[in-house]
Design a protein around this motif. Structure first.
Motif, PDB file in Angstrom:
ATOM      1  N   ALA A 206       0.856  -1.183   0.000  1.00 26.63           N
ATOM      2  CA  ALA A 206       0.000   0.000   0.000  1.00 26.63           C
ATOM      3  C   ALA A 206       0.891   1.231   0.000  1.00 26.63           C
ATOM      4  N   MET A 207       0.480   2.249  -0.751  1.00 26.37           N
ATOM      5  CA  MET A 207       1.192   3.519  -0.747  1.00 26.37           C
ATOM      6  C   MET A 207       0.524   4.438   0.262  1.00 26.37           C
ATOM      7  N   VAL A 208       1.321   5.055   1.126  1.00 25.58           N
ATOM      8  CA  VAL A 208       0.811   5.968   2.148  1.00 25.58           C
ATOM      9  C   VAL A 208       1.582   7.276   2.002  1.00 25.58           C
ATOM     10  N   THR A 209       0.963   8.249   1.366  1.00 26.07           N
ATOM     11  CA  THR A 209       1.665   9.469   1.002  1.00 26.07           C
ATOM     12  C   THR A 209       0.861  10.703   1.368  1.00 26.07           C
ATOM     13  N   MET A 210       1.550  11.791   1.611  1.00 24.92           N
ATOM     14  CA  MET A 210       0.885  13.067   1.827  1.00 24.92           C
ATOM     15  C   MET A 210       0.656  13.807   0.518  1.00 24.92           C
ATOM     16  N   SER A 211       1.137  13.253  -0.593  1.00 24.06           N
ATOM     17  CA  SER A 211       0.823  13.813  -1.903  1.00 24.06           C
ATOM     18  C   SER A 211      -0.643  13.565  -2.236  1.00 24.06           C
ATOM     19  N   THR A 212      -1.117  14.211  -3.282  1.00 25.21           N
ATOM     20  CA  THR A 212      -2.521  14.080  -3.678  1.00 25.21           C
ATOM     21  C   THR A 212      -2.770  12.799  -4.454  1.00 25.21           C
ATOM     22  N   GLY A 213      -4.039  12.434  -4.557  1.00 25.64           N
ATOM     23  CA  GLY A 213      -4.418  11.244  -5.295  1.00 25.64           C
ATOM     24  C   GLY A 213      -3.921  11.227  -6.732  1.00 25.64           C
ATOM     25  N   PRO A 214      -4.123  12.310  -7.505  1.00 22.10           N
ATOM     26  CA  PRO A 214      -3.647  12.294  -8.894  1.00 22.10           C
ATOM     27  C   PRO A 214      -2.146  12.053  -9.010  1.00 22.10           C
ATOM     28  N   LEU A 215      -1.366  12.635  -8.103  1.00 20.88           N
ATOM     29  CA  LEU A 215       0.075  12.449  -8.164  1.00 20.88           C
ATOM     30  C   LEU A 215       0.448  11.009  -7.792  1.00 20.88           C
ATOM     31  N   ALA A 216      -0.195  10.480  -6.765  1.00 23.84           N
ATOM     32  CA  ALA A 216       0.075   9.098  -6.364  1.00 23.84           C
ATOM     33  C   ALA A 216      -0.286   8.128  -7.482  1.00 23.84           C
ATOM     34  N   ARG A 217      -1.423   8.368  -8.126  1.00 25.17           N
ATOM     35  CA  ARG A 217      -1.836   7.485  -9.227  1.00 25.17           C
ATOM     36  C   ARG A 217      -0.911   7.620 -10.426  1.00 25.17           C
ATOM     37  N   LEU A 218      -0.381   8.832 -10.631  1.00 28.96           N
ATOM     38  CA  LEU A 218       0.564   9.034 -11.731  1.00 28.96           C
ATOM     39  C   LEU A 218       1.793   8.160 -11.558  1.00 28.96           C
ATOM     40  N   VAL A 219       2.348   8.124 -10.351  1.00 25.69           N
ATOM     41  CA  VAL A 219       3.528   7.298 -10.109  1.00 25.69           C
ATOM     42  C   VAL A 219       3.164   5.822 -10.112  1.00 25.69           C
ATOM     43  N   ALA A 220       2.064   5.464  -9.446  1.00 22.38           N
ATOM     44  CA  ALA A 220       1.648   4.057  -9.413  1.00 22.38           C
ATOM     45  C   ALA A 220       1.417   3.533 -10.819  1.00 22.38           C
ATOM     46  N   GLY A 221       0.947   4.396 -11.709  1.00 22.35           N
ATOM     47  CA  GLY A 221       0.688   3.988 -13.083  1.00 22.35           C
ATOM     48  C   GLY A 221       1.937   3.699 -13.886  1.00 22.35           C
ATOM     49  N   GLN A 222       3.106   4.115 -13.374  1.00 20.56           N
ATOM     50  CA  GLN A 222       4.374   3.817 -14.052  1.00 20.56           C
ATOM     51  C   GLN A 222       4.928   2.448 -13.649  1.00 20.56           C
ATOM     52  N   LEU A 223       4.258   1.796 -12.702  1.00 17.28           N
ATOM     53  CA  LEU A 223       4.682   0.477 -12.235  1.00 17.28           C
ATOM     54  C   LEU A 223       3.742  -0.590 -12.771  1.00 17.28           C
ATOM     55  N   PRO A 224       4.144  -1.846 -12.803  1.00 20.09           N
ATOM     56  CA  PRO A 224       3.263  -2.905 -13.300  1.00 20.09           C
ATOM     57  C   PRO A 224       1.954  -2.949 -12.526  1.00 20.09           C
ATOM     58  N   ALA A 225       0.876  -3.245 -13.242  1.00 24.25           N
ATOM     59  CA  ALA A 225      -0.435  -3.369 -12.603  1.00 24.25           C
ATOM     60  C   ALA A 225      -0.351  -4.390 -11.471  1.00 24.25           C
ATOM     61  N   GLY A 226      -0.925  -4.051 -10.332  1.00 25.54           N
ATOM     62  CA  GLY A 226      -0.900  -4.956  -9.198  1.00 25.54           C
ATOM     63  C   GLY A 226       0.203  -4.680  -8.210  1.00 25.54           C
ATOM     64  N   THR A 227       1.070  -3.694  -8.503  1.00 25.68           N
ATOM     65  CA  THR A 227       2.158  -3.380  -7.577  1.00 25.68           C
ATOM     66  C   THR A 227       1.609  -2.911  -6.236  1.00 25.68           C
ATOM     67  N   PHE A 228       0.575  -2.056  -6.288  1.00 31.65           N
ATOM     68  CA  PHE A 228      -0.042  -1.548  -5.065  1.00 31.65           C
ATOM     69  C   PHE A 228      -1.473  -2.038  -4.941  1.00 31.65           C
ATOM     70  N   ARG A 229      -1.796  -2.499  -3.742  1.00 29.89           N
ATOM     71  CA  ARG A 229      -3.152  -2.950  -3.450  1.00 29.89           C
ATOM     72  C   ARG A 229      -4.074  -1.751  -3.235  1.00 29.89           C
ATOM     73  N   LEU A 230      -3.549  -0.683  -2.641  1.00 32.17           N
ATOM     74  CA  LEU A 230      -4.352   0.523  -2.411  1.00 32.17           C
ATOM     75  C   LEU A 230      -3.433   1.713  -2.208  1.00 32.17           C
TER      76      LEU A 230
END
Length: 240
Positions: free
Chosen positions: A119-143
């Motif tokens: 799970a990613m736990v960040t003080m950044s915003t949702g769009p920014l977190a999703r931007l980075v998560a989207g650069q990793l293989p699908a399934g890297t983060f559960r939430l």
């Protein structure tokens, strides 16, 4: 925010390591210089000044805290407006180049291959977190748990408490005693530790004050799931 497409770990003996909670900025990606430059640019647009020392004070802090500091430096925007402006500046640079921290992607890939939920736990915003998560293989983060999802950000335990509760709803039998958190800043480490998680600090921009009780690594390069298992085991032993 749960993400789709993540396999549930198979049934079997309880693993030593059930899940890993990850900070984003400074831990997975080296975006702190992006944030610092964004702060300088925004303050400069309104005729103010913002030093490296000012910026380093904000590393690991909640974005609303940072926004209020920028207001004090002369930015005449509401908190939400400052957060939006900073986030867009940082996002634009990430779109141009994702500055991965050494070893972070490799460790995330190993955990995903072993079906260890992250799970990613960040003080950044949702769009920014999703931007980075989207650069990793699908399934890297559960939430993803992001700054706007909690009233009190790091160093308070609320972000990690929320992340654990959400992941526990997805992973039966999840125990804090079998989870690890990876952080780079003192506010983040404090947040994870206060939430009852075995935390490791991997300082980057700012050195952490000495504390012989803190587990600290110089880098994630070369670190493996076994290292996180040993972290959890050591933390459980120290807690007894």
């Amino acid at each position: 925010m749960p993400l789709p497409g993540i396999p549930v770990p198979p049934d079997g003996p309880e693993p030593v390591l059930q899940a890993v909670f990850w900070d984003l900025d400074g831990t997975i990606v080296d975006t702190e210089p992006y944030w610092i430059q964004a702060e300088k640019d925004l303050v400069g647009e309104y005729g103010g000044s913002w030093t490296d020392e000012d910026a380093l004070e904000l590393v690991g802090q909640a974005l609303d805290y940072s926004a209020r500091r920028l207001q004090q430096a002369g930015v005449p925007l509401p908190v939400e407006g400052i957060i939006a402006a900073l986030t867009e500046k940082v996002a634009a640079r990430i779109r141009a180049q994702v500055p991965w921290r050494p070893g972070a992607r490799e460790l995330l890939e190993e955990l995903a291959a072993a079906n260890v939920p992250c799970a990613m736990v960040t003080m950044s915003t949702g769009p920014l977190a999703r931007l980075v998560a989207g650069q990793l293989p699908a399934g890297t983060f559960r939430l993803l748990v992001t700054g706007e999802m909690v009233q009190r950000g790091k160093p308070h335990p609320d972000p990690y408490e929320l992340a654990f509760d959400q992941l526990a709803a997805e992973v039966p039998g999840l125990s804090k005693a079998r989870c690890a958190a990876v952080e780079d800043s003192l506010p983040g480490y404090t947040s994870a530790h206060a939430a009852g998680l075995a935390a490791v600090a991997v300082p980057h921009v700012i050195d952490l004050p000495p504390d012989r009780r803190r587990i600290q690594w110089d880098t994630l390069a070369g670190r493996t799931r076994r290292d996180l298992e040993e972290l959890v085991t050591a933390w459980k032993g120290a807690a007894r």
